[in-house]
Design a protein around this motif. Sequence first.
Motif, short mmCIF file in Angstrom:
data_model
loop_
_atom_site.label_atom_id
_atom_site.label_comp_id
_atom_site.label_asym_id
_atom_site.label_seq_id
_atom_site.Cartn_x
_atom_site.Cartn_y
_atom_site.Cartn_z
N UNK A 333 0.84 -1.18 0.00
CA UNK A 333 0.00 0.00 0.00
C UNK A 333 0.88 1.24 0.00
N UNK A 334 0.31 2.39 0.27
CA UNK A 334 1.04 3.65 0.31
C UNK A 334 1.93 3.66 1.55
N UNK A 335 3.26 3.72 1.38
CA UNK A 335 4.16 3.66 2.53
C UNK A 335 4.05 4.86 3.47
N UNK A 336 3.41 5.95 3.01
CA UNK A 336 3.20 7.10 3.87
C UNK A 336 2.05 6.87 4.85
N UNK A 337 1.27 5.80 4.63
CA UNK A 337 0.12 5.49 5.49
C UNK A 337 0.21 4.10 6.11
N UNK A 338 1.05 3.24 5.53
CA UNK A 338 1.04 1.84 5.94
C UNK A 338 2.47 1.32 5.97
N UNK A 339 2.80 0.57 7.02
CA UNK A 339 4.13 0.02 7.15
C UNK A 339 4.31 -1.16 6.19
N UNK A 451 -3.24 5.34 -4.01
CA UNK A 451 -3.76 4.00 -4.21
C UNK A 451 -2.66 3.07 -4.74
N UNK A 452 -2.75 1.80 -4.37
CA UNK A 452 -1.78 0.79 -4.80
C UNK A 452 -1.84 0.61 -6.31
N UNK A 453 -0.71 0.29 -6.91
CA UNK A 453 -0.64 0.13 -8.36
C UNK A 453 0.18 -1.10 -8.71
N UNK A 454 -0.05 -1.61 -9.92
CA UNK A 454 0.78 -2.69 -10.46
C UNK A 454 1.86 -2.16 -11.41
N UNK A 455 1.88 -0.87 -11.66
CA UNK A 455 2.84 -0.33 -12.64
C UNK A 455 4.27 -0.68 -12.24
#
Length: 571
Positions: A333-339, A451-455
């Motif tokens: 996920x977004x590392x600024x919100x989730x470890x 948001x999470x991405x597959x790019x």
Amino acid sequence: MGNLNIKKSNYLKFLLILFFFIPVSCVQKRLGVNSNTQFRNGMVVCAYPDAAQVGLEILKQGGNAVDAAVAVQFALAVTLPEAGNIGGGGFMVYRSKTGENNTLDFREMSPAAASVDMYLDSTGHVIPDMSLYTHKASGVPGSVDGMVQAHEKYGKLKWADLLQPAIDLAGKGFKITKHLASDLNRTAAQFKKLNAGKSYLIKEGEWQEGDILIQQDLAKTLEQIRDKGRAGFYEGIVADQLVAEMKSGDGLISKTDLQNYHSVWRKAIIGNYKDYKIITMPPPSSGGIALVQLLKSVEKYPLKRWGYNQDSTVRLMVEAERRVYADRSKYLGDPDFFKVPVDSLLNPVYITARMNNFSWDAATQSTSIQPGSFVGYESDQTTHYSIVDSEGNAVSITTTLNDTFGSRIFVQGAGFLLNNEMDDFSSKPGVPNMYGLVGGKANSIQPGKRMLSCMTPTIVEKDGKLFMVVGTPGGSTIITSVFQTIVNVIEFNQSMQQAVASKRFHHQWLPDDVETETGALDSVTVTRLQSKGYKITNKGGIGRVDAILKTPQGYYEGGADPRGDDTKLGF
């Protein structure tokens, strides 16, 4: 004896003269270099021929790879409305001629007014299409800020000169291809339904190959960005138009959201596959971690001996993909919100352990595979282009609106499409998004979150030197397409063009299907896989990889995916 020495001397002079007057193309052929596909001074590979030409001209004018990337990004916003954009976002992986690497996250961001259950009805069920084809589907765009930051840090040429080609394409028009005509015709009804009072990308009758597409409002928007840089999009008239569009459809993006948006420079994910160094994108892209996990999962097996798309090769790669996508669902996920447990996910011991329950006797059932666990851990239509310049600087960028044409909603007066990237969040834990990907708390909706991405924009080195620049669109298939392309070159000795054109397959844990392109697997291989419990399903095209290979002779060899209008140009 004296006469013989004279003859030898004259012969050597003749050879010397002949060498200087033989055409370069002949010398290249003698050295095994194809002058039509390999180039010394630079190369652009992207999804639309006009945009590729724009990038090439920037390189010829003395611009570097980042200059060309900026010009291509804006040119694609005009010529490839399905995915090229100023209303979306993306990721950039950069490697300088000296080996310095960096990544830029210009992924869209959730508006401040977003909430975790914003797409659920009163009974807790996901409201169909609300995260796809409404004004609430859009995250705060990042592409313009990303290009501004990339240019400020690495660019050489003037900003205005990089924007002008896109402005000309929008204002004067360009000839559309058969693919674009088909996409426009197929989406026309939805454009009309979602854009009352607007006529963007719509004409009387059907679009035909060779028609001229003119976009005057988009040209005016690009002129604002040319003249005012970041402020030309996130402030002023364009910002006013975007916010007005949001209000007209009960959307969430505000002027404050636009002012607060900023791209982020992040430390690259670095991995190794045999003698190759992998430089790729960190979270909030899941692609980099997943790619390195996949490569390490198969590293010890004799893929070269088994061969391209043979049953053992396919089984191994599918089983690796099954486990990696399971991990993605929980930990990324977004590392600024989730470890995000990056080190644990990339630990060789962990990766090896994940493959320990893989058996050659039968397919592993995805229902029996769960995300891995770590000691001490607590949970707290896209497009790609690859560019290299004469000095050896390299850029790999994947950018997107999410779905083809994004939300299909235009900003009135500004002429550009809004993204529907909010669908890449987990609207509800365990409920798949449009690509069938399942997520959880790590990728839940929160204000200001990416948001999470597959790019998976990626650069590969060998022996400390540039080896490959690669990436692709394709939603959930992005990671596996990049994975297979790299393996095709390294293990199966395919040329760059062969590697991107080769038929692909894909598995993503859930649903428990092996998706294959037509002709990817022969009938014998399919029968063998099915006998072991693998469910094979046919899918249209998988990915549209655009890549560049640095040959041992020092030439750039491009691979432009034949599944679309992708084009490779060099000089």
